[in-house]
Structure formats: structure tokens, C-alpha cells
Design an enzyme around this catalytic site. Structure first.
Site, PDB file in Angstrom:
ATOM      1  N   MET A  94     124.766  85.252 118.338  1.00  0.00           N
ATOM      2  CA  MET A  94     123.940  86.488 118.401  1.00  0.00           C
ATOM      3  C   MET A  94     122.543  86.207 117.994  1.00  0.00           C
ATOM      4  O   MET A  94     121.619  87.237 118.213  1.00  0.00           O
ATOM      5  CB  MET A  94     124.456  87.835 117.692  1.00  0.00           C
ATOM      6  CG  MET A  94     126.015  88.030 118.180  1.00  0.00           C
ATOM      7  SD  MET A  94     126.086  88.089 119.915  1.00  0.00           S
ATOM      8  CE  MET A  94     125.384  89.950 120.054  1.00  0.00           C
ATOM      9  N   ILE A  96     118.827  84.562 119.076  1.00  0.00           N
ATOM     10  CA  ILE A  96     118.233  84.048 120.360  1.00  0.00           C
ATOM     11  C   ILE A  96     117.595  82.421 119.777  1.00  0.00           C
ATOM     12  O   ILE A  96     117.140  82.499 118.826  1.00  0.00           O
ATOM     13  CB  ILE A  96     116.901  84.784 120.531  1.00  0.00           C
ATOM     14  CG1 ILE A  96     117.543  86.185 121.072  1.00  0.00           C
ATOM     15  CG2 ILE A  96     116.155  84.148 121.766  1.00  0.00           C
ATOM     16  CD1 ILE A  96     116.216  87.105 121.320  1.00  0.00           C
ATOM     17  N   HIS A 113     128.547  85.877 128.014  1.00  0.00           N
ATOM     18  CA  HIS A 113     128.082  87.106 127.913  1.00  0.00           C
ATOM     19  C   HIS A 113     128.802  88.380 128.483  1.00  0.00           C
ATOM     20  O   HIS A 113     129.086  88.278 129.680  1.00  0.00           O
ATOM     21  CB  HIS A 113     126.619  86.966 128.608  1.00  0.00           C
ATOM     22  CG  HIS A 113     125.572  88.615 128.455  1.00  0.00           C
ATOM     23  ND1 HIS A 113     125.400  88.884 127.036  1.00  0.00           N
ATOM     24  CD2 HIS A 113     125.275  89.401 129.105  1.00  0.00           C
ATOM     25  CE1 HIS A 113     124.653  90.113 127.093  1.00  0.00           C
ATOM     26  NE2 HIS A 113     124.714  90.423 128.393  1.00  0.00           N
ATOM     27  N   ASP A 153     120.301  85.468 127.889  1.00  0.00           N
ATOM     28  CA  ASP A 153     121.557  85.821 128.632  1.00  0.00           C
ATOM     29  C   ASP A 153     120.933  85.794 130.244  1.00  0.00           C
ATOM     30  O   ASP A 153     121.467  86.307 131.315  1.00  0.00           O
ATOM     31  CB  ASP A 153     121.960  87.141 128.395  1.00  0.00           C
ATOM     32  CG  ASP A 153     122.340  87.464 127.183  1.00  0.00           C
ATOM     33  OD1 ASP A 153     123.161  86.358 126.746  1.00  0.00           O
ATOM     34  OD2 ASP A 153     122.397  88.286 126.379  1.00  0.00           O
ATOM     35  N   GLU A 182     137.251  87.854 129.201  1.00  0.00           N
ATOM     36  CA  GLU A 182     136.308  86.848 128.723  1.00  0.00           C
ATOM     37  C   GLU A 182     137.371  85.560 128.238  1.00  0.00           C
ATOM     38  O   GLU A 182     136.701  84.346 128.176  1.00  0.00           O
ATOM     39  CB  GLU A 182     135.619  87.271 127.330  1.00  0.00           C
ATOM     40  CG  GLU A 182     134.548  88.168 127.818  1.00  0.00           C
ATOM     41  CD  GLU A 182     133.652  88.426 126.593  1.00  0.00           C
ATOM     42  OE1 GLU A 182     132.460  88.288 126.566  1.00  0.00           O
ATOM     43  OE2 GLU A 182     134.316  88.572 125.386  1.00  0.00           O
TER      44      GLU A 182
HETATM   45  C1  GAR Z   1     131.711  88.523 123.339  1.00  0.00           C
HETATM   46  O1  GAR Z   1     132.039  89.665 123.928  1.00  0.00           O
HETATM   47  C2  GAR Z   1     130.556  87.855 123.831  1.00  0.00           C
HETATM   48  O2  GAR Z   1     130.284  87.895 125.244  1.00  0.00           O
HETATM   49  C3  GAR Z   1     129.408  88.667 123.147  1.00  0.00           C
HETATM   50  O3  GAR Z   1     129.971  88.664 121.949  1.00  0.00           O
HETATM   51  C4  GAR Z   1     131.316  88.776 121.744  1.00  0.00           C
HETATM   52  C5  GAR Z   1     131.999  87.790 120.893  1.00  0.00           C
HETATM   53  O4  GAR Z   1     133.323  88.010 120.670  1.00  0.00           O
HETATM   54  N1  GAR Z   1     128.248  87.818 123.199  1.00  0.00           N
HETATM   55  C6  GAR Z   1     127.256  88.370 123.557  1.00  0.00           C
HETATM   56  O5  GAR Z   1     126.941  89.555 123.462  1.00  0.00           O
HETATM   57  C7  GAR Z   1     125.701  87.446 123.730  1.00  0.00           C
HETATM   58  N2  GAR Z   1     124.753  88.046 124.226  1.00  0.00           N
HETATM   59  P1  GAR Z   1     134.238  87.084 119.787  1.00  0.00           P
HETATM   60  O6  GAR Z   1     133.496  86.877 118.772  1.00  0.00           O
HETATM   61  O7  GAR Z   1     135.404  87.952 119.532  1.00  0.00           O
HETATM   62  O8  GAR Z   1     134.474  85.896 120.647  1.00  0.00           O
END
Ligand code: GAR
Length: 200
Positions: A94, A96, A113, A153, A182
Site C-alpha cells: 500500500m 507508492i 489492484h 495503479d 483476485e
Molecule cells: C487486495 O484487495 C489488493 O488488490 C489490494 O489490497 C488487498 C490486499 O489483500 N491492493 C490495493 O488496493 C493496491 N492499490 P491481501 O493482503 O489479503 O492480499
């Protein structure tokens, strides 16, 4: 065996999916290291349980040493490079990343994303899509994996998949369904990218 570095900031359910598919033999890769910017990220425990080396590098510790964002990116690049990855995967990372990090890995950084290309970049993409749906602005949302550039993103899309939004469902319900999509998309995208890379 291709080496992958996975960067996380939290739960690490997508990391878990990569671990599971590697362990079952569906994904031919080795996770060389899991790096988190948060020492409390649950994904670190998932990695340790799978016997994967972990590293933590917080913004705070670099700032305490007199560093700034540039210093953080340079230090992170050094740390990740030390594991000699063929591919860097941002799976819920998270922060940048600036060019001070990106230039070390060229095209070999991909990001997951929870939105479709060109919409809802940045944080809280799922709740923003949920709200936009209820305002009648979108009919569905989705997830994507893309090459990483300095623009948040954005970058060439490797794989994407639409996810419907249902009337009356909560953000949490939508989030759960998005995560399920995902978990497959990240594995497919890593597989696709690693197969496309020339062998050593
Ligand atoms: C996921 O939904 C991913 O797409 C998002 O964080 C989550 C992590 O989940 N990423 C973003 O928003 C990046 N901009 P996780 O820690 O359970 O894998």
C-alpha cells in the site's frame, strides 16, 4: 526455478494463494522473500509458516535514520535486489513506489489492484466502486494485474476480470467476492509473466 519477491502491507490472502498454488505444483516458482512495510502484517506469519524468508522495512525506521521517501525507496530496492528476484509482485502493498525503486527492476514489477483499468486508482477502491454503483455510475467493478509505473495503479494490463455488484450487498460482501477473484487472477498473472520471461 524463477524467483519471486512478494511485497505486502497486510493480511496477505493473495500471498497465501501464491504459496498454496506453488505448494500444490500449479505454479512453477519460488517465493524468495516476502517484504512488508508493516511489522504487524498478518502475511508475514503466512510466509514464515511456509518457510519463506521475511523482511520488514518501515517508513518510520528510515525516517528515524534521517531518511525520506527517496531514501526509503533506495533502501527497499537494495533489500529486494539482494534476493535476486526475476519478478517483484505487489500483492496488497500500500505504499507508492518511486522511480528510485522502480528503475532497479525494469518491467519486472507487477501490481494487483481491486478495480478495473483506469477507474478507482489508490486506496479504498472497493468501497468507492460500491458507492459509485449505488449512485448508478457503474454497473460492475473488477480486478486487475498490471505492470508497475510511477503512476499509481496504472501501467500495461496483464490480466483483468470484471466482478458484478449486487443490489443490497454490503461492501464487506463485495470485498469477499473480489478477493476470491483476485486469488485466482494473481496466480494466473504471475504464471503468465514468468512463462513469458526467457529462461536463465
Ligand atoms: C487486495 O484487495 C489488493 O488488490 C489490494 O489490497 C488487498 C490486499 O489483500 N491492493 C490495493 O488496493 C493496491 N492499490 P491481501 O493482503 O489479503 O492480499
Amino acid at each position: 526455478m524463477k524467483r519471486v519477491a512478494v511485497l505486502i502491507s497486510g493480511n496477505g490472502s493473495n500471498l497465501q494463494s501464491l504459496i498454496d498454488h506453488i505448494e500444490s505444483g500449479d505454479l512453477n516458482a519460488e517465493i524468495a522473500v516476502v517484504v512488508s512495510n508493516d511489522p504487524d502484517a498478518h502475511g508475514l506469519q503466512r510466509a514464515s509458516r511456509a518457510g519463506i524468508p521475511t523482511e520488514v522495512i518501515t517508513l518510520g525506521e528510515v525516517a528515524d535514520d534521517g531518511g525520506n521517501r527517496t531514501a526509503y525507496n533506495i533502501e527497499l530496492a537494495g533489500l529486494v535486489s539482494g534476493y535476486e528476484p526475476d519478478l517483484v509482485v505487489l500483492a496488497g502493498w500500500m505504499l507508492i513506489l518511486s522511480d528510485d525503486f522502480l528503475r532497479h527492476f525494469g518491467d519486472n514489477i507487477i501490481n494487483l489492484h481491486p478495480a478495473l483499468p483506469g477507474v478507482f486508482p489508490g486506496t479504498n477502491a472497493i468501497s468507492r466502486a460500491h458507492a459509485a454503483f449505488h449512485r448508478g455510475e457503474i454497473k460492475h467493478t473488477g480486478v486487475m494485474v498490471h505492470r508497475v509505473t510511477a503512476e499509481v495503479d496504472a501501467g500495461r494490463v496483464i490480466a483483468s476480470e470484471p466482478v458484478p455488484i449486487f443490489h443490497g450487498e454490503s461492501v464487506a460482501d463485495l470485498e469477499e467476492r473480489i478477493h476470491m477473484v483476485e486469488h485466482n487472477l494473481i496466480v494466473a498473472a504471475v504464471d503468465m509473466v514468468l512463462r513469458a520471461e526467457p529462461s536463465d
